[in-house]
Design a protein around this motif. Structure first.
Motif, PDB file in Angstrom:
ATOM      1  N   LEU A  88       0.825  -1.201   0.000  1.00 50.27           N
ATOM      2  CA  LEU A  88       0.000   0.000   0.000  1.00 50.27           C
ATOM      3  C   LEU A  88       0.861   1.253   0.000  1.00 50.27           C
ATOM      4  O   LEU A  88       1.752   1.400   0.821  1.00 50.27           O
ATOM      5  N   ALA A  89       0.564   2.152  -0.921  1.00 47.34           N
ATOM      6  CA  ALA A  89       1.309   3.411  -1.008  1.00 47.34           C
ATOM      7  C   ALA A  89       0.408   4.549  -0.558  1.00 47.34           C
ATOM      8  O   ALA A  89      -0.810   4.490  -0.668  1.00 47.34           O
ATOM      9  N   ASP A  90       1.017   5.600  -0.053  1.00 44.87           N
ATOM     10  CA  ASP A  90       0.267   6.776   0.367  1.00 44.87           C
ATOM     11  C   ASP A  90       0.084   7.679  -0.845  1.00 44.87           C
ATOM     12  O   ASP A  90       0.881   8.574  -1.105  1.00 44.87           O
ATOM     13  N   HIS A  91      -0.964   7.418  -1.611  1.00 37.40           N
ATOM     14  CA  HIS A  91      -1.183   8.161  -2.849  1.00 37.40           C
ATOM     15  C   HIS A  91      -1.691   9.562  -2.538  1.00 37.40           C
ATOM     16  O   HIS A  91      -2.466   9.756  -1.612  1.00 37.40           O
ATOM     17  N   PRO A  92      -1.282  10.552  -3.312  1.00 40.30           N
ATOM     18  CA  PRO A  92      -1.741  11.921  -3.062  1.00 40.30           C
ATOM     19  C   PRO A  92      -3.260  12.083  -3.094  1.00 40.30           C
ATOM     20  O   PRO A  92      -3.801  13.000  -2.475  1.00 40.30           O
ATOM     21  N   ASN A  93      -3.959  11.199  -3.828  1.00 35.70           N
ATOM     22  CA  ASN A  93      -5.408  11.347  -3.891  1.00 35.70           C
ATOM     23  C   ASN A  93      -6.115  10.778  -2.664  1.00 35.70           C
ATOM     24  O   ASN A  93      -7.346  10.862  -2.553  1.00 35.70           O
ATOM     25  N   GLY A  94      -5.357  10.183  -1.740  1.00 34.42           N
ATOM     26  CA  GLY A  94      -5.936   9.694  -0.498  1.00 34.42           C
ATOM     27  C   GLY A  94      -6.696   8.394  -0.612  1.00 34.42           C
ATOM     28  O   GLY A  94      -7.481   8.043   0.286  1.00 34.42           O
ATOM     29  N   ALA A  95      -6.492   7.661  -1.704  1.00 37.28           N
ATOM     30  CA  ALA A  95      -7.226   6.411  -1.913  1.00 37.28           C
ATOM     31  C   ALA A  95      -6.937   5.395  -0.815  1.00 37.28           C
ATOM     32  O   ALA A  95      -5.791   5.239  -0.376  1.00 37.28           O
ATOM     33  N   ILE A  96      -7.994   4.712  -0.373  1.00 36.37           N
ATOM     34  CA  ILE A  96      -7.858   3.675   0.658  1.00 36.37           C
ATOM     35  C   ILE A  96      -8.102   2.294   0.078  1.00 36.37           C
ATOM     36  O   ILE A  96      -7.331   1.366   0.303  1.00 36.37           O
ATOM     37  N   GLY A  97      -9.183   2.135  -0.679  1.00 38.64           N
ATOM     38  CA  GLY A  97      -9.466   0.815  -1.232  1.00 38.64           C
ATOM     39  C   GLY A  97     -10.669   0.831  -2.160  1.00 38.64           C
ATOM     40  O   GLY A  97     -11.441   1.798  -2.212  1.00 38.64           O
ATOM     41  N   LEU A  98     -10.816  -0.266  -2.889  1.00 42.48           N
ATOM     42  CA  LEU A  98     -11.954  -0.441  -3.788  1.00 42.48           C
ATOM     43  C   LEU A  98     -13.202  -0.768  -2.975  1.00 42.48           C
ATOM     44  O   LEU A  98     -13.166  -1.652  -2.112  1.00 42.48           O
ATOM     45  N   VAL A  99     -14.310  -0.065  -3.238  1.00 47.21           N
ATOM     46  CA  VAL A  99     -15.531  -0.312  -2.470  1.00 47.21           C
ATOM     47  C   VAL A  99     -16.721  -0.704  -3.341  1.00 47.21           C
ATOM     48  O   VAL A  99     -17.725  -1.196  -2.821  1.00 47.21           O
TER      49      VAL A  99
END
Length: 260
Positions: free
Chosen positions: A134-145
């Motif tokens: 898991l990377a800390d993406h600038p868009n703040g994505a956490i996971g697929l929902v």
């Protein structure tokens, strides 16, 4: 009964004579010698399936569900009359570790049998290995929902029945949509006549099709700012989610939802 959740996956097909991009990361797969020939046949069938899907349109063509007990799931699918290619086992490097992946493809030996693409089930992956990716993406994505499947109005009931067999459960009704609840994620079936209501301005170029996926984010306002700062167009869904239209998302609508 095993629990299911939708997981994300990306892949493409390199045509004969084509070039693998210089920045592509190739991941070698390892398997037992006695099943190598069978595995290669199934990989070739998968490649043919994806190539046929990409010939239909650019966009989403893979949907994999996660199962806590894939062997039980394989048996249940067979009992329900759902064809699949059996459980495959491969191993792949994951940093300093070797990750074991067990999966099956529904109608895996029949490319094109599932019109919307490659549909399958994967055994739950090692959580420690996955967390390390898991990377800390600038868009703040956490996971697929959520994954959204659009169908012609006349075919919606038949496709719903098919996924009831796949998942071993019925959906709930949410307005014009049918929603399968999958252990914290959802699969949404929407009739073509209502797609524009749920995702204003969107339409499916082919049916049935996986038209959208939704990603949860830490802060929706931050995500929207990141998109706009990068000149990526955004719209607002009926649900309140922010989404990137398919024309800017390589053929797929990408929606973002505020995490709880």
């Amino acid at each position: 009964m095993p629990t299911f959740r939708a997981i994300s996956s990306t892949a493409t097909v390199v045509q004969p004579g084509g070039r693998v991009p210089a920045d592509a990361r190739l991941v070698p797969l390892q398997t037992a010698p006695d099943v190598l020939s069978t595995l290669l046949d199934r990989i070739n069938a998968t490649s043919a399936n994806l190539a046929a899907c990409l010939d239909r349109f650019e966009g989403l063509h893979i949907l994999m569900f996660s199962s806590a007990d894939i062997d039980v799931t394989a048996a249940r699918l067979a009992t329900a009359g759902v064809g699949h290619g059996g459980v495959n086992t491969v191993r792949r490097p994951a940093g300093a570790d070797i990750e074991t992946v067990r999966y099956l493809e529904i109608d895996g030996d029949q490319p094109g049998a599932v019109a919307e693409g490659r549909i399958g089930v994967v055994a739950e992956l090692d959580r420690q290995i996955q967390a390390a990716r898991l990377a800390d993406h600038p868009n703040g994505a956490i996971g697929l929902v959520d994954a959204t499947l659009c169908a012609a109005d006349s075919e919606l009931n038949a496709i719903q029945a098919r996924y009831e067999h796949y998942l071993g459960k019925p959906p709930r009704t949410d307005g014009p949509a049918k929603v399968f609840d999958l252990d914290g994620t959802t699969l949404t079936l929407v009739p073509d006549s209502s797609l524009d209501t749920l995702l204003p301005g969107e339409h499916a170029s082919e049916l049935p099709a996986l038209v959208a996926c939704t990603v949860s984010v830490r802060d929706l306002a931050t995500t929207q700012n990141v998109l706009q700062d990068n000149a990526i167009p955004v719209r607002r869904a009926a649900s309140g989610d922010v989404f990137v239209p398919a024309e800017a998302g390589l053929g797929a609508t990408i929606a973002f939802r505020q995490a709880d």
